[in-house]
Design a protein around this motif. Sequence first.
Motif, PDB file in Angstrom:
ATOM      1  N   PHE A   1      45.520  49.323  31.077  1.00  0.00           N
ATOM      2  CA  PHE A   1      46.523  48.427  31.645  1.00  0.00           C
ATOM      3  C   PHE A   1      46.141  47.007  31.241  1.00  0.00           C
ATOM      4  O   PHE A   1      45.021  46.565  31.492  1.00  0.00           O
ATOM      5  CB  PHE A   1      46.567  48.558  33.171  1.00  0.00           C
ATOM      6  N   TYR A   2      47.091  46.260  30.652  1.00  0.00           N
ATOM      7  CA  TYR A   2      46.768  44.986  30.011  1.00  0.00           C
ATOM      8  C   TYR A   2      47.161  43.775  30.856  1.00  0.00           C
ATOM      9  O   TYR A   2      48.155  43.786  31.584  1.00  0.00           O
ATOM     10  CB  TYR A   2      47.465  44.896  28.643  1.00  0.00           C
ATOM     11  N   GLY A   3      46.349  42.733  30.737  1.00  0.00           N
ATOM     12  CA  GLY A   3      46.607  41.439  31.348  1.00  0.00           C
ATOM     13  C   GLY A   3      46.342  40.342  30.338  1.00  0.00           C
ATOM     14  O   GLY A   3      46.289  40.595  29.122  1.00  0.00           O
ATOM     15  N   SER A   4      46.134  39.134  30.827  1.00  0.00           N
ATOM     16  CA  SER A   4      46.026  37.982  29.934  1.00  0.00           C
ATOM     17  C   SER A   4      44.650  37.327  29.915  1.00  0.00           C
ATOM     18  O   SER A   4      44.353  36.571  28.996  1.00  0.00           O
ATOM     19  CB  SER A   4      47.067  36.926  30.342  1.00  0.00           C
ATOM     20  N   ASP A   5      43.814  37.569  30.931  1.00  0.00           N
ATOM     21  CA  ASP A   5      42.519  36.901  31.017  1.00  0.00           C
ATOM     22  C   ASP A   5      41.623  37.692  31.952  1.00  0.00           C
ATOM     23  O   ASP A   5      42.046  38.681  32.568  1.00  0.00           O
ATOM     24  CB  ASP A   5      42.683  35.460  31.506  1.00  0.00           C
ATOM     25  N   GLY A   6      40.385  37.239  32.096  1.00  0.00           N
ATOM     26  CA  GLY A   6      39.422  37.989  32.893  1.00  0.00           C
ATOM     27  C   GLY A   6      39.786  38.089  34.355  1.00  0.00           C
ATOM     28  O   GLY A   6      39.681  39.156  34.968  1.00  0.00           O
ATOM     29  N   ALA A   7      40.214  36.976  34.961  1.00  0.00           N
ATOM     30  CA  ALA A   7      40.590  37.021  36.373  1.00  0.00           C
ATOM     31  C   ALA A   7      41.756  37.976  36.592  1.00  0.00           C
ATOM     32  O   ALA A   7      41.819  38.678  37.612  1.00  0.00           O
ATOM     33  CB  ALA A   7      40.939  35.624  36.871  1.00  0.00           C
ATOM     34  N   SER A   8      42.686  38.011  35.648  1.00  0.00           N
ATOM     35  CA  SER A   8      43.798  38.958  35.750  1.00  0.00           C
ATOM     36  C   SER A   8      43.297  40.391  35.754  1.00  0.00           C
ATOM     37  O   SER A   8      43.807  41.232  36.503  1.00  0.00           O
ATOM     38  CB  SER A   8      44.767  38.762  34.579  1.00  0.00           C
ATOM     39  N   ALA A   9      42.293  40.681  34.934  1.00  0.00           N
ATOM     40  CA  ALA A   9      41.735  42.032  34.907  1.00  0.00           C
ATOM     41  C   ALA A   9      41.110  42.382  36.254  1.00  0.00           C
ATOM     42  O   ALA A   9      41.283  43.504  36.765  1.00  0.00           O
ATOM     43  CB  ALA A   9      40.702  42.152  33.789  1.00  0.00           C
ATOM     44  N   THR A  10      40.385  41.438  36.845  1.00  0.00           N
ATOM     45  CA  THR A  10      39.807  41.675  38.165  1.00  0.00           C
ATOM     46  C   THR A  10      40.898  41.957  39.190  1.00  0.00           C
ATOM     47  O   THR A  10      40.806  42.896  39.993  1.00  0.00           O
ATOM     48  CB  THR A  10      38.968  40.467  38.612  1.00  0.00           C
ATOM     49  N   GLU A  11      41.947  41.130  39.185  1.00  0.00           N
ATOM     50  CA  GLU A  11      43.060  41.328  40.122  1.00  0.00           C
ATOM     51  C   GLU A  11      43.671  42.723  39.948  1.00  0.00           C
ATOM     52  O   GLU A  11      43.973  43.411  40.926  1.00  0.00           O
ATOM     53  CB  GLU A  11      44.143  40.263  39.880  1.00  0.00           C
ATOM     54  N   ILE A  12      43.867  43.130  38.714  1.00  0.00           N
ATOM     55  CA  ILE A  12      44.459  44.440  38.439  1.00  0.00           C
ATOM     56  C   ILE A  12      43.584  45.540  39.018  1.00  0.00           C
ATOM     57  O   ILE A  12      44.071  46.459  39.690  1.00  0.00           O
ATOM     58  CB  ILE A  12      44.663  44.618  36.922  1.00  0.00           C
ATOM     59  N   ALA A  13      42.276  45.475  38.763  1.00  0.00           N
ATOM     60  CA  ALA A  13      41.370  46.527  39.225  1.00  0.00           C
ATOM     61  C   ALA A  13      41.320  46.575  40.758  1.00  0.00           C
ATOM     62  O   ALA A  13      41.299  47.662  41.350  1.00  0.00           O
ATOM     63  CB  ALA A  13      39.980  46.310  38.650  1.00  0.00           C
ATOM     64  N   LEU A  14      41.303  45.413  41.406  1.00  0.00           N
ATOM     65  CA  LEU A  14      41.266  45.387  42.859  1.00  0.00           C
ATOM     66  C   LEU A  14      42.555  45.955  43.451  1.00  0.00           C
ATOM     67  O   LEU A  14      42.524  46.805  44.359  1.00  0.00           O
ATOM     68  CB  LEU A  14      41.051  43.960  43.363  1.00  0.00           C
ATOM     69  N   LYS A  15      43.689  45.498  42.938  1.00  0.00           N
ATOM     70  CA  LYS A  15      44.967  45.996  43.443  1.00  0.00           C
ATOM     71  C   LYS A  15      45.122  47.491  43.184  1.00  0.00           C
ATOM     72  O   LYS A  15      45.601  48.244  44.037  1.00  0.00           O
ATOM     73  CB  LYS A  15      46.126  45.231  42.794  1.00  0.00           C
ATOM     74  N   MET A  16      44.707  47.913  42.004  1.00  0.00           N
ATOM     75  CA  MET A  16      44.865  49.320  41.639  1.00  0.00           C
ATOM     76  C   MET A  16      43.983  50.214  42.508  1.00  0.00           C
ATOM     77  O   MET A  16      44.413  51.301  42.931  1.00  0.00           O
ATOM     78  CB  MET A  16      44.517  49.499  40.154  1.00  0.00           C
ATOM     79  N   SER A  17      42.770  49.769  42.800  1.00  0.00           N
ATOM     80  CA  SER A  17      41.887  50.587  43.632  1.00  0.00           C
ATOM     81  C   SER A  17      42.398  50.651  45.073  1.00  0.00           C
ATOM     82  O   SER A  17      42.367  51.710  45.714  1.00  0.00           O
ATOM     83  CB  SER A  17      40.457  50.047  43.587  1.00  0.00           C
ATOM     84  N   PHE A  18      42.887  49.542  45.600  1.00  0.00           N
ATOM     85  CA  PHE A  18      43.496  49.526  46.930  1.00  0.00           C
ATOM     86  C   PHE A  18      44.700  50.477  46.985  1.00  0.00           C
ATOM     87  O   PHE A  18      44.835  51.297  47.910  1.00  0.00           O
ATOM     88  CB  PHE A  18      43.931  48.096  47.269  1.00  0.00           C
ATOM     89  N   HIS A  19      45.566  50.369  45.986  1.00  0.00           N
ATOM     90  CA  HIS A  19      46.794  51.173  45.949  1.00  0.00           C
ATOM     91  C   HIS A  19      46.466  52.650  45.735  1.00  0.00           C
ATOM     92  O   HIS A  19      47.175  53.527  46.258  1.00  0.00           O
ATOM     93  CB  HIS A  19      47.707  50.648  44.836  1.00  0.00           C
TER      94      HIS A  19
END
Length: 452
Positions: free
Chosen positions: A109-127
Amino acid sequence: MSPSQDLLARSRAAVWHPCTQMQRHETLPIIPIIRGEGSWLYGEQGVRYLDAVSSWWVNLFGHNEPRIKAAISRQMDQLEHVILAGFTHRPVVELSERLGALSGLGHAFYGSDGASATEIALKMSFHYWRNQGQPEKTRFVHLENSYHGETVGALAVTDIPLFRQTYAPLLIEGLSVPCPDNRHTTAERDAKQLAEQAAQAVERLFAAQHQQIAAMIVEPLVQGAAGMAMYHPHYLQRVRELCDRYQVLLIADEIAVGFGRTGRFFAHQHAEITPDFLCLSKGITGGYLPLSVVLTTDAVYDAFYDPDVTRGFLHSHSYTGNPLACAAALAVLDIFEQDQVLQCNAQKAVAFTQQLQGLCDLPWVTHFRHCGMIWAFDVVCERNDFALAFFREMLQHECLVRPIGKTVYFMPPYCTTEADITHFYHATRASLTAVCGNQTTPSHITSDLKMA
């Protein structure tokens, strides 16, 4: 007014520079850079700087790398961008396949920068846990002194007060556990024992609160913003075991330490484990274009695969999977294969370490440490402005560094030569002497602290 002075004035007037108190630039000039070549950055009138920090850890193979440029140019003639929702293209498919083969994680799953990757992983694990019928698992565990980005979600698992304190009222409170920082070893407790002790703290936390914990996030082997804190792979092995036992997802933040920085392609491979999420950015395009990606398991992907749209991962970025950035990343993977980068870096690291260890005879240098293509040491100096003073002095010796407090580190492009490292070594000696030379050596510095 010279062209460079004009550019500096215009930059101060129009650009809000990152991670910067702008008032400092009333007395500290902003440095105009015209071009880059290899490990060096060039300004006007022949001034140059050794890029000792890979331009914030992104530049793997040097500036102006022809193969990455050519890959971007070829892709530019075909497709510059297309929405990735409902559409696809060859570069994003090939990159996902190759990263999957390298990591053992099958979905990107792609994003634009490192913080975006962190946000994705946190949201995805919660969900994920919500989709699994366990919505009470909402909390995240992070290491003390961790850094995972500066967006609001990423700050919730960032433990650096300078970045976090101002925004604390906005943040979900994370759970902090001790970092097995090798600098805390003693004659009675080696690095592996320290790692085990820190893992036992995780075990106690999980035993008490695992029903509320969604995921634990770690920077494998090296915590960058903590002052290049390095630790034993045993910790990752134990954390993986504990996450499995207590049903906690494991997020490996390799935004800074992936792509060969620690000597293996991915840092977690030193521990022979596989995380549930792998966050990548920075070096992924060799420093050419913004891109990040979160790789995850089939099990996580399957938890979102459902006719109900609310069970899908409804997260997006406008430039998700940009073809130009993916083409650059594919060129990076090609260079790793063509140039046998990991093997060449291992040889370079031996020579670089041998020379940089010579800094240990300076009375201000302590805890010299090394992991792959990362070197660091701490400085015992009475000056509260050490970082800024050392930065200024190194510029006078044609070196770009960004000390983290009183930690000096060297994280160069992989094309750096022995001549470059010799230049850095002498610049560092001279700069430490200039900045710290008038103080007496603190009595608690002893020879056994020189290495870590």
